[in-house]
Design a protein around this motif. Structure first.
Motif, PDB file in Angstrom:
ATOM      1  N   THR A   1     -61.263 -33.025  27.116  1.00  0.00           N
ATOM      2  CA  THR A   1     -60.668 -31.756  27.684  1.00  0.00           C
ATOM      3  C   THR A   1     -60.332 -32.068  29.158  1.00  0.00           C
ATOM      4  O   THR A   1     -59.622 -31.409  29.553  1.00  0.00           O
ATOM      5  CB  THR A   1     -62.150 -30.902  27.770  1.00  0.00           C
ATOM      6  OG1 THR A   1     -62.672 -30.579  26.391  1.00  0.00           O
ATOM      7  CG2 THR A   1     -61.809 -29.783  28.649  1.00  0.00           C
TER       8      THR A   1
ATOM      9  N   ALA B   1     -60.991 -25.338  24.668  1.00  0.00           N
ATOM     10  CA  ALA B   1     -62.165 -24.638  24.595  1.00  0.00           C
ATOM     11  C   ALA B   1     -63.450 -24.760  25.474  1.00  0.00           C
ATOM     12  O   ALA B   1     -63.808 -23.876  26.024  1.00  0.00           O
ATOM     13  CB  ALA B   1     -62.449 -24.502  23.144  1.00  0.00           C
TER      14      ALA B   1
ATOM     15  N   GLU C   1     -62.831 -23.350  28.831  1.00  0.00           N
ATOM     16  CA  GLU C   1     -62.549 -21.879  28.660  1.00  0.00           C
ATOM     17  C   GLU C   1     -64.208 -21.295  28.882  1.00  0.00           C
ATOM     18  O   GLU C   1     -64.237 -20.458  29.739  1.00  0.00           O
ATOM     19  CB  GLU C   1     -61.826 -21.478  27.557  1.00  0.00           C
ATOM     20  CG  GLU C   1     -60.415 -21.501  27.748  1.00  0.00           C
ATOM     21  CD  GLU C   1     -59.798 -20.691  26.398  1.00  0.00           C
ATOM     22  OE1 GLU C   1     -59.449 -19.511  26.905  1.00  0.00           O
ATOM     23  OE2 GLU C   1     -59.395 -21.287  25.432  1.00  0.00           O
ATOM     24  N   ARG C   2     -64.935 -22.118  28.165  1.00  0.00           N
ATOM     25  CA  ARG C   2     -66.258 -21.647  27.970  1.00  0.00           C
ATOM     26  C   ARG C   2     -67.115 -21.914  29.471  1.00  0.00           C
ATOM     27  O   ARG C   2     -67.853 -21.263  29.711  1.00  0.00           O
ATOM     28  CB  ARG C   2     -67.205 -22.278  26.855  1.00  0.00           C
ATOM     29  CG  ARG C   2     -66.527 -21.876  25.550  1.00  0.00           C
ATOM     30  CD  ARG C   2     -67.574 -22.642  24.468  1.00  0.00           C
ATOM     31  NE  ARG C   2     -66.894 -22.166  23.193  1.00  0.00           N
ATOM     32  CZ  ARG C   2     -66.325 -23.040  22.387  1.00  0.00           C
ATOM     33  NH1 ARG C   2     -66.248 -24.429  22.797  1.00  0.00           N
ATOM     34  NH2 ARG C   2     -65.889 -23.065  21.019  1.00  0.00           N
TER      35      ARG C   2
ATOM     36  N   VAL D   1     -60.992 -22.201  33.187  1.00  0.00           N
ATOM     37  CA  VAL D   1     -59.671 -21.737  32.863  1.00  0.00           C
ATOM     38  C   VAL D   1     -59.796 -20.454  32.139  1.00  0.00           C
ATOM     39  O   VAL D   1     -60.634 -20.090  31.627  1.00  0.00           O
ATOM     40  CB  VAL D   1     -58.806 -22.797  32.339  1.00  0.00           C
ATOM     41  CG1 VAL D   1     -58.751 -24.038  32.998  1.00  0.00           C
ATOM     42  CG2 VAL D   1     -59.170 -23.170  30.734  1.00  0.00           C
ATOM     43  N   ARG D   2     -58.696 -19.822  32.432  1.00  0.00           N
ATOM     44  CA  ARG D   2     -58.765 -18.422  31.460  1.00  0.00           C
ATOM     45  C   ARG D   2     -57.182 -18.589  30.736  1.00  0.00           C
ATOM     46  O   ARG D   2     -56.234 -18.498  31.519  1.00  0.00           O
ATOM     47  CB  ARG D   2     -58.939 -17.334  32.128  1.00  0.00           C
ATOM     48  CG  ARG D   2     -58.890 -15.906  31.637  1.00  0.00           C
ATOM     49  CD  ARG D   2     -59.402 -14.954  32.624  1.00  0.00           C
ATOM     50  NE  ARG D   2     -58.991 -13.399  31.939  1.00  0.00           N
ATOM     51  CZ  ARG D   2     -57.974 -12.916  31.738  1.00  0.00           C
ATOM     52  NH1 ARG D   2     -56.688 -13.416  32.394  1.00  0.00           N
ATOM     53  NH2 ARG D   2     -57.933 -11.835  31.190  1.00  0.00           N
ATOM     54  N   VAL D   3     -57.220 -18.013  29.673  1.00  0.00           N
ATOM     55  CA  VAL D   3     -55.761 -18.016  28.793  1.00  0.00           C
ATOM     56  C   VAL D   3     -55.679 -16.476  28.674  1.00  0.00           C
ATOM     57  O   VAL D   3     -56.389 -15.608  27.910  1.00  0.00           O
ATOM     58  CB  VAL D   3     -55.670 -18.663  27.631  1.00  0.00           C
ATOM     59  CG1 VAL D   3     -54.545 -18.162  26.919  1.00  0.00           C
ATOM     60  CG2 VAL D   3     -55.936 -20.217  28.003  1.00  0.00           C
TER      61      VAL D   3
ATOM     62  N   MET E   1     -52.000 -19.862  31.211  1.00  0.00           N
ATOM     63  CA  MET E   1     -53.316 -20.129  31.491  1.00  0.00           C
ATOM     64  C   MET E   1     -53.552 -20.271  32.758  1.00  0.00           C
ATOM     65  O   MET E   1     -52.634 -20.809  33.673  1.00  0.00           O
ATOM     66  CB  MET E   1     -53.724 -21.767  30.944  1.00  0.00           C
ATOM     67  CG  MET E   1     -54.998 -22.031  31.302  1.00  0.00           C
ATOM     68  SD  MET E   1     -55.182 -23.768  30.454  1.00  0.00           S
ATOM     69  CE  MET E   1     -54.011 -24.756  31.716  1.00  0.00           C
TER      70      MET E   1
ATOM     71  N   ARG F   1     -59.241 -21.452  37.701  1.00  0.00           N
ATOM     72  CA  ARG F   1     -60.259 -20.717  38.705  1.00  0.00           C
ATOM     73  C   ARG F   1     -59.875 -21.016  40.118  1.00  0.00           C
ATOM     74  O   ARG F   1     -59.809 -20.177  40.813  1.00  0.00           O
ATOM     75  CB  ARG F   1     -61.674 -21.225  38.464  1.00  0.00           C
ATOM     76  CG  ARG F   1     -62.563 -20.221  39.170  1.00  0.00           C
ATOM     77  CD  ARG F   1     -64.080 -20.759  38.885  1.00  0.00           C
ATOM     78  NE  ARG F   1     -64.953 -19.676  39.432  1.00  0.00           N
ATOM     79  CZ  ARG F   1     -65.140 -18.661  38.589  1.00  0.00           C
ATOM     80  NH1 ARG F   1     -64.854 -18.382  37.693  1.00  0.00           N
ATOM     81  NH2 ARG F   1     -66.075 -17.676  39.077  1.00  0.00           N
TER      82      ARG F   1
END
Length: 926
Positions: free
Chosen positions: A263, A291, A294-295, A299-301, A308, A311
């Motif tokens: 990752t 993933a 994201e969890r 990051v946010r998509v 993407m 933060r």
């Protein structure tokens, strides 16, 4: 208390919170991201509370003590240990044991909570108590239980609790249902204030980059400058990757450390790729490993846009800092392989991956630099050339690229150290193109330092004349050298320097490019060659809308300046100014500001002209461009002269002259006479005005290379007539007709018709002037048109043609009032009165005075001086004078003597209760 920029709202909330605590207790949980300023606000709260008589107790959670029971409560209550010893025995013993002050069986949490609450409420009987708790995400569980117990029971006692916790983390206190407040990033304005306060000498481009990276995070704003380079951001680093200070790296790296290696490597690739487009990333690699990030909330998509977002940009810097050399190199190679259609970014990624000299990559970077400089980012082009030089295989290519970088840096101005680049290039092994760039850079650096124009001109002309470049018109290095030589020739302003330039121009094969050709005629001798050049200039102006090469935009503006086409460049000049304000080339920004200032002067936008001149002087000072500042001293001087500030105008003109003459800048020395002409005309000293006007352009002579001569033609003739030099006035008017200056522009046509009406004294000449003044194109030239109307109306009045005179005088009055050209306005109003003109009461009342103007006018009408009025109204005497200057033309008068009658007429014409417009004027700063 330290100054907290942009935290006015938060500080006001703290003040209200403290008042609420004093009235009967209150609690707040403060949340915010890493470095957002939570601790600074807690410090401010402590300072405010201490100043307000509170007992302040402070503690901070620690991740190394999170498993130590009551460790935070120990910090908090240690300062009041003596108070514990005066408590009832059961309560005292419970706290002593819990806090580690004495032996005994472990007390229950309920007993400890009640004991702590009793302690605090007892202390609060003497003074309100404020508990300040930082880093609550690391609070130990027993302390959290007690703090939560206290927080829900402070109502009714003057006890307050402020606890700060990092967003995205949890503590045992989170389950207590307490009121929360979120600390937001600083606004752009507040962040700018903070940076300017901490780092006042920071380069504008670096400041903009810092603001973009930090995104309002105060810790980043303060810590990043220690590692942030002044060099432009490379396209391979557009994600905002910068070295981090130890404190920042520790703050952001903790968020990344727990991710799987796969990752982390995917995030490294995304960081270097920079676009945030998951479709582009998917073309490069498998995104399954995203993933975990994201969890973790890193990051946010966006499902709609496919973009993407990270933060915080500095998380990306932490990702890079935690990677190895080979990991970074491989990431750049993967990205470069996917950028076949984006040669600029591909070149930068290949350069980042290069392990040593690589001529193929160096050539790609050099090509990229040309595209970058055309779109206006000269400093980024310099960075590309410097990196290309580092990757060059041969000494000759390295020297050539460094010389080119030095020229671009000197031409753009700003943070780039062109002198160092030129020294690094050396003189050995330079090709012809490299020699031209080196000579151009040396010439620009020379005139911007203590050198003189003649030496710079000789140096550059020698490089052009002795080079083996073949005189090809499409040779970019030769074209740039000739543009610089043209400017040096204009500065020098004599036959010799222009002859050298023209000889070089004539040797080009097949002929100069259109822009250089037009510039060579509109800038050298617009009186004789400008009109014939206009069709070619119009063709160039038509290209501005789609022109991406901002250097060409700037040069087309320069070609337009002395043939009165700057109005066609305004929106494009503003494009250059905006780019400069955002960190672009400062020299280009200053030239665009000059074009706007000159156009503003001619068209009556004098307030804007003065503002832009001040901006340009600030840009020049901040970026080490002293050579260009004389242009803006000149602009300030002509506006000061037009507004009657003669001492200021003469002082600025003298400053220009003292600077220009030792450096051989004859054009500046000639232009310094223009504000002297205007100031003398405004003061009615027509003898001095004639003397200064003929220092620019002797009567009957229109000298070449003195572009400002077209700007003093009307002054020269009016001053000559007023000093009895009728022959000289007619001779100069005839020289203008012979040169056909009226064909240059609608402004020059107006001036020609104006001087003809004065010197020929014929009905035909006056009819031509009347027709010219009715031409809508004439309305643009507000100052010239108002001046000519005034002079013509004076003649009409002497013939007792009062009706025609009043029509021109009222138009001139409105023009001068709009510009606040006070001396001319006074003359115009005097002439109006001499025609028998008296403004009707209705006309006077229609020009609504503001409340402050009405008050000042009333006091002045009562006989008070400006100083007496200023003392009474708590203003400066200059502010009072400025208000009266606005009042006089509104009332149709020129002095205090008419105030009483004018105000009485306004009073009679104004219905009871209607008043003025009700507007309030803010006092003008001294």
């Amino acid at each position: 208390m330290a100054n907290l920029f942009g935290r006015e709202v938060e500080l006001a909330r703290i003040a209200r919170f403290l008042e609420s605590v004093r009235q009967g207790g209150d609690v707040r949980i403060v949340r915010g991201g890493t470095g957002i300023g939570k601790s600074a606000l807690l410090i401010a709260a402590a300072d405010m509370a201490g100043a307000d008589g509170f007992q302040v107790l402070r503690a901070s959670g620690s991740q190394f003590e999170a498993e130590v029971g009551y460790s935070l409560l120990n910090q908090l209550l240690l300062p009041v240990y003596p108070e514990i010893q005066h408590m009832p025995p059961a309560m005292r013993d419970a706290l002593n044991v819990a806090l580690g002050f004495g032996p005994g069986p472990a007390p229950g949490s309920l007993l400890v909570g009640n004991a702590a609450l009793l302690l605090l409420t007892t202390i609060a009987q003497r003074a309100p108590v404020l508990l300040i708790l930082d880093d609550m995400q690391w609070i130990d569980r027993p302390s959290a239980v007690v703090i939560g117990f206290i927080a829900r029971r402070v109502q009714g006692s003057p006890v307050g609790v402020i606890a700060a916790s990092r967003t995205g983390t949890e503590s045992f206190l989170d389950r207590r249902g307490l009121t929360e407040a979120v600390v937001q990033p600083l606004s752009r304005e507040a962040a700018t204030e903070l940076v300017q306060d901490r780092f006042p000498t920071m380069e504008p481009r670096t400041r903009q980059r810092l603001l973009d990276l930090a995104q309002g995070n105060p810790l980043a704003l303060v810590e990043l400058p220690a590692t942030l380079s002044d060099s432009p951001e490379h396209p391979a680093e557009q994600s905002g990757v910068v070295p981090l200070s130890d404190q920042l790296q520790a703050a952001f790296a903790r968020r990344v450390a727990g991710l799987p290696d796969s990752t982390r490597l995917l995030l490294l690739l995304a960081t270097f790729e920079g676009s945030g487009d998951v479709r582009a990333l998917r073309d490069l690699t498998d995104l399954t490993d995203l993933a975990a990030a994201e969890r973790a909330g890193l990051v946010r998509v966006d499902d709609v846009t496919g973009l993407m977002s990270v933060r915080h940009p500095l998380l990306q810097s932490a990702i890079v800092a935690m990677s190895t050399h080979e990991e970074r190199r491989n990431a750049h190679l993967v990205i470069a392989a996917g950028l076949r259609d984006d040669p600029e970014r591909r070149a930068w990624h290949l350069a980042a991956a290069a392990a040593g000299p690589d001529e193929s990559v160096a050539a790609q970077l050099e090509d990229a630099s040309q595209r970058v400089v055309q779109r206006g980012d000269a400093l980024a082009a310099v960075a590309a050339l410097v990196r290309a030089a580092e990757l060059s295989v041969t000494v000759q290519d390295r020297a050539r690229r460094l010389a080119k970088a030095a020229y671009l840096g000197a031409e753009a101005g700003g943070a780039t150290d062109a002198t160092a680049l030129l020294a690094d290039a050396g003189v050995n092994g330079l090709t012809s193109a490299g020699s031209l760039h080196a000579a151009g850079a040396a010439a620009l650096l020379m005139i911007n330092g203590d050198g003189d124009v003649h030496t710079a001109h000789r140096l550059l002309a020698g490089a052009i004349e002795t080079g083996d470049h073949g005189w090809q018109a499409d040779d970019p290095a030769l074209d740039e050298a000739l543009h610089t030589l043209l400017l040096l020739s204009w500065y020098a302003g004599d036959d010799h320097h222009w002859d050298v330039f023209r000889r070089a121009l004539a040797r080009l094969d097949p002929r100069p490019n259109p822009l250089l050709s037009v510039l060579s005629r509109t800038l050298s001798d617009p009186v004789r060659t400008g009109a014939a050049t206009l069709p070619e200039l119009e063709t160039l102006l038509a290209t501005l809308t789609d022109e991406q090469d901002l250097t060409r935009v700037m040069r087309i503006g320069t070609a337009s300046a002395y043939v009165d086409r700057l109005g066609d460049n305004r929106e494009h000049s503003w494009r250059l100014v905006r780019q400069g304000r955002e960190g672009g080339a400062p020299r280009r920004q200053m030239i665009a500001l000059l074009h706007l200032c000159l156009d503003d002067y001619l068209t009556g936008r004098w307030d804007e002209s003065e503002r832009l001149a001040e901006e340009a002087l600030s840009v020049g000072t901040a970026n080490g461009l002293p050579f260009l500042t004389w242009h803006f001293l000149y602009d300030k001087a002509i506006i000061a002269a037009g507004r009657g500030r003669a001492d200021e105008a003469f002082g600025l003109a003298d400053e220009i002259t003292h600077w220009a003459l030792p450096r051989g800048v004859a054009s500046a020395a000639a232009m310094a006479h223009h504000p002297r002409v205007l100031a003398a005309m405004a003061d009615g000293d027509f003898e001095a005005a004639y003397r200064h006007a003929t220092a620019i352009s002797p009567a009957g002579t229109l000298p070449p290379y003195v572009t400002v001569s077209t700007w003093v033609m009307f002054d020269l003739i009016e001053a000559a007539l007023r000093t009895g030099r009728t022959t000289e006035a007619r001779t100069h008017a005839e020289a203008m007709r012979t040169a056909r200056v009226a064909g240059l522009s609608s402004r020059m046509s107006l001036i020609q018709h104006g001087v003809d009406a004065l010197v020929l004294d014929s009905a035909d000449a006056e009819a031509r002037l009347e027709m010219s003044l009715r031409d809508p194109a004439t309305d643009r030239w507000l100052f010239e048109a108002s001046r000519i109307r005034l002079a013509f109306a004076e003649r009409l009045r002497r013939r007792r043609n009062f009706t025609a005179a009043r029509a021109h005088l009222t138009a001139a009055r409105d023009g001068f009032a709009a510009m606040r050209a006070e001396p001319w306005l006074t003359r115009t109003l005097s002439e109006l009165r001499a025609t028998g003109y008296r403004p009707a009461a209705a006309e006077r009342s229609s020009v609504a005075l503001t409340a402050q103007e009405l008050e000042i006018a009333g006091l002045a009408a009562g006989g008070l001086t400006n100083k007496q009025i200023a003392d009474r109204l708590h203003l400066s005497h200059r502010t009072v004078g400025a208000h009266l200057y606005r009042v006089f033309p509104k009332l149709g008068i020129s002095s205090r003597a008419g105030l009483r009658d004018a105000l009485a007429a306004v009073s009679r014409a104004t219905p009871p209760g209607s008043g003025t417009d009700g507007a309030k004027d803010s006092p003008v700063p001294d």
